[in-house]
Design a protein around this motif. Structure first.
Motif, short mmCIF file in Angstrom:
data_model
loop_
_atom_site.label_atom_id
_atom_site.label_comp_id
_atom_site.label_asym_id
_atom_site.label_seq_id
_atom_site.Cartn_x
_atom_site.Cartn_y
_atom_site.Cartn_z
N SER A 152 0.85 -1.19 0.00
CA SER A 152 0.00 0.00 0.00
C SER A 152 0.88 1.24 0.00
O SER A 152 2.08 1.17 0.26
CB SER A 152 -0.93 0.01 1.22
OG SER A 152 -0.18 0.05 2.42
N ALA A 153 0.27 2.37 -0.30
CA ALA A 153 1.00 3.63 -0.33
C ALA A 153 0.09 4.77 0.09
O ALA A 153 -1.14 4.69 -0.06
CB ALA A 153 1.56 3.89 -1.73
N GLU A 154 0.71 5.79 0.63
CA GLU A 154 -0.01 7.00 1.01
C GLU A 154 0.83 8.20 0.61
O GLU A 154 2.02 8.28 0.92
CB GLU A 154 -0.27 7.02 2.52
CG GLU A 154 -0.94 8.30 3.00
CD GLU A 154 -1.11 8.33 4.51
OE1 GLU A 154 -1.29 9.43 5.07
OE2 GLU A 154 -1.04 7.24 5.13
N LEU A 155 0.21 9.16 -0.10
CA LEU A 155 0.86 10.40 -0.49
C LEU A 155 0.10 11.57 0.10
O LEU A 155 -1.13 11.58 0.08
CB LEU A 155 0.92 10.54 -2.02
CG LEU A 155 1.70 9.47 -2.79
CD1 LEU A 155 1.59 9.71 -4.29
CD2 LEU A 155 3.15 9.43 -2.35
N ALA A 156 0.84 12.56 0.62
CA ALA A 156 0.21 13.71 1.26
C ALA A 156 0.58 14.98 0.51
O ALA A 156 1.65 15.07 -0.11
CB ALA A 156 0.65 13.81 2.72
N GLY A 157 -0.32 15.96 0.56
CA GLY A 157 -0.07 17.25 -0.07
C GLY A 157 0.05 17.20 -1.58
O GLY A 157 0.77 17.99 -2.18
N ILE A 158 -0.68 16.28 -2.22
CA ILE A 158 -0.50 16.08 -3.65
C ILE A 158 -1.17 17.19 -4.47
O ILE A 158 -2.18 17.76 -4.08
CB ILE A 158 -1.03 14.70 -4.12
CG1 ILE A 158 -2.55 14.60 -3.93
CG2 ILE A 158 -0.31 13.58 -3.41
CD1 ILE A 158 -3.13 13.36 -4.57
N GLU A 159 -0.55 17.47 -5.61
CA GLU A 159 -1.10 18.37 -6.62
C GLU A 159 -1.11 17.59 -7.94
O GLU A 159 -0.08 17.05 -8.35
CB GLU A 159 -0.24 19.63 -6.77
CG GLU A 159 -0.08 20.45 -5.50
CD GLU A 159 -1.33 21.27 -5.19
OE1 GLU A 159 -2.04 21.66 -6.14
OE2 GLU A 159 -1.58 21.53 -3.99
N VAL A 160 -2.28 17.51 -8.57
CA VAL A 160 -2.43 16.74 -9.80
C VAL A 160 -3.14 17.59 -10.84
O VAL A 160 -4.08 18.33 -10.51
CB VAL A 160 -3.23 15.44 -9.57
CG1 VAL A 160 -3.41 14.68 -10.88
CG2 VAL A 160 -2.55 14.56 -8.54
N ALA A 161 -2.70 17.50 -12.09
CA ALA A 161 -3.39 18.13 -13.20
C ALA A 161 -3.49 17.13 -14.34
O ALA A 161 -2.47 16.58 -14.78
CB ALA A 161 -2.66 19.39 -13.67
N LEU A 162 -4.72 16.87 -14.79
CA LEU A 162 -4.97 15.98 -15.93
C LEU A 162 -5.60 16.81 -17.05
O LEU A 162 -6.56 17.55 -16.81
CB LEU A 162 -5.90 14.83 -15.55
CG LEU A 162 -5.44 13.91 -14.41
CD1 LEU A 162 -6.47 12.82 -14.18
CD2 LEU A 162 -4.08 13.31 -14.71
N ASP A 163 -5.07 16.68 -18.25
CA ASP A 163 -5.56 17.44 -19.40
C ASP A 163 -5.97 16.46 -20.50
O ASP A 163 -5.13 15.79 -21.09
CB ASP A 163 -4.45 18.37 -19.90
CG ASP A 163 -4.93 19.31 -21.02
OD1 ASP A 163 -5.98 19.03 -21.64
OD2 ASP A 163 -4.25 20.32 -21.28
N SER A 164 -7.27 16.39 -20.75
CA SER A 164 -7.78 15.49 -21.81
C SER A 164 -8.43 16.28 -22.93
O SER A 164 -9.34 15.77 -23.59
CB SER A 164 -8.76 14.48 -21.22
OG SER A 164 -9.93 15.13 -20.75
N THR A 165 -7.98 17.53 -23.13
CA THR A 165 -8.57 18.36 -24.19
C THR A 165 -8.26 17.79 -25.58
O THR A 165 -9.01 18.04 -26.52
CB THR A 165 -8.07 19.80 -24.09
OG1 THR A 165 -6.63 19.81 -24.04
CG2 THR A 165 -8.62 20.47 -22.84
#
Length: 279
Positions: A152-165
Motif C-alpha cells: 500500500s502507499a499514502e501520499l500527502a499534499g499532492i497536486e495533480v493536473a490531468l488534461d484530456s482536451t
C-alpha cells in the motif's frame, strides 16, 4: 437577436444564480452529473454559484463506487460546466477542481476497481477510453492506494493536473512532497515525487519522473515506453542509492549484502531481449 442571446443569457443566469431554488437545483444537477458522467454515487451537502464565471462550488462531497465503497471525500469541488450544457439546463464536468480531498484507490489484479466509470470513445483515432472531463485539478489532497498483495502507499499534499482536451492523449502532472510505501519487507518514506507525462493508446512519454528519499534518488527524463506489441522503451536515468538499503526493498531477486553508494547516469534502451545502457 444573436447578439442579445449572447449577452442576455449569461446575465439572466447570473441573476438567478443566487436564489435558493437555483442553488438547490444546481446541487441536484451536480449529483446527477456525478452519477451520469462517473458512474459513482455522489452526495453534495451544499453548493454555491459564482455568477461572474458561472462556476458551481460544491462543499461536503463524497463519492462512492456502487460495489467497492468510498472513492473520494472532498471539502470543495469546483465545476465549470460548458456553455452548451448550461444552455440545456444541465451541468457537465467540463473543468473540475478538487480541494483538500482524500482519494482511495483499490487495485486488484493490476486494475482499479473502485474508480469512476470510463466509456469507449464515440469515434476512432482517440484514446481507448472517453474521459468525462476536459481538465481535472486536485489540490492539497491525500492519496491512499491499496495494492492488495503488492502493498500500500499514502501520499500527502499532492497536486495533480490531468488534461484530456486532446482526444488522442492525456497530459499528466503530479507533485507530492511526502509519502509512505508499505510492502512485504517493511516500509519506506518518500520525500518527494514529481512527474510530467503524456499517455496515448500506443505509449507513455515521460518528460520527467523524480522520486527521492534519504536512501535513494531516481530521475527519469526524456523516456518513452510502448504499451503494445514488443513494449520497447528508452530514456535517460539518473540513480543514487545506498546499496545496503536496497536489501529491504521488495525486489524480484535477492541481493547479497553490499555497502557503499551507487551513483549512475545512463541512457537505457531495449536491445533485442535485453537492455542496452550507455553513459
Amino acid at each position: 437577436i444573436g447578439l442579445l442571446a449572447v449577452v442576455g443569457v449569461p446575465l439572466l443566469l447570473a441573476a438567478v444564480a443566487q436564489t435558493p431554488w437555483m442553488r438547490e437545483y444546481a446541487r441536484q444537477q451536480a449529483e446527477a452529473a456525478l452519477r451520469r458522467e462517473l458512474g459513482l454515487s455522489g452526495v453534495v451537502e451544499d453548493i454555491d454559484i459564482e455568477p461572474r464565471t458561472l462556476t458551481f462550488v460544491a462543499s461536503g462531497i463524497t463519492l462512492d463506487h456502487p460495489e467497492h465503497g468510498r472513492f473520494v471525500e472532498a471539502e470543495q469541488l469546483r465545476i465549470r460546466p460548458s456553455w452548451w450544457a448550461l444552455l440545456r439546463g444541465r451541468i457537465d464536468l467540463h473543468n473540475i477542481s478538487i480541494e483538500r480531498a482524500s482519494v482511495w484507490l483499490v487495485l486488484k489484479d493490476g486494475k482499479l476497481i473502485n474508480g469512476p466509470r470510463t466509456k469507449q470513445p464515440s469515434s476512432g483515432g482517440g484514446l481507448d477510453v472517453d474521459l468525462p472531463f476536459d481538465r481535472l485539478y486536485v489540490h492539497n489532497s491525500r492519496l491512499f492506494i491499496d495494492g492488495s498483495e503488492l502493498g500500500s502507499a499514502e501520499l500527502a499534499g499532492i497536486e495533480v493536473a490531468l488534461d484530456s482536451t486532446r482526444s488522442d492523449s492525456l497530459g499528466i502532472r503530479l507533485h507530492a512532497p511526502a509519502g509512505l510505501i508499505k510492502h512485504a519487507r517493511g516500509q519506506e518514506r518518500i520525500e518527494g515525487i514529481e512527474a510530467r507525462a503524456k499517455l496515448t493508446n500506443s505509449d507513455v512519454t515521460i518528460d520527467l519522473l523524480r522520486v527521492h528519499n534519504s536512501d535513494l534518488a531516481l530521475t527519469v527524463e526524456r523516456a518513452a515506453l510502448q504499451l503494445k506489441a514488443a513494449g520497447r522503451y528508452h530514456g535517460d536515468v539518473e540513480l543514487s542509492a545506498h546499496l545496503d538499503r536496497l536489501e529491504h526493498w521488495p525486489l524480484p531477486f535477492t541481493l547479497p549484502h553490499v555497502e557503499g553508494l551507487l551513483q549512475a547516469r545512463v541512457h537505457v534502451a531495449q536491445a533485442g531481449n535485453g537492455i542496452a545502457a550507455s553513459g
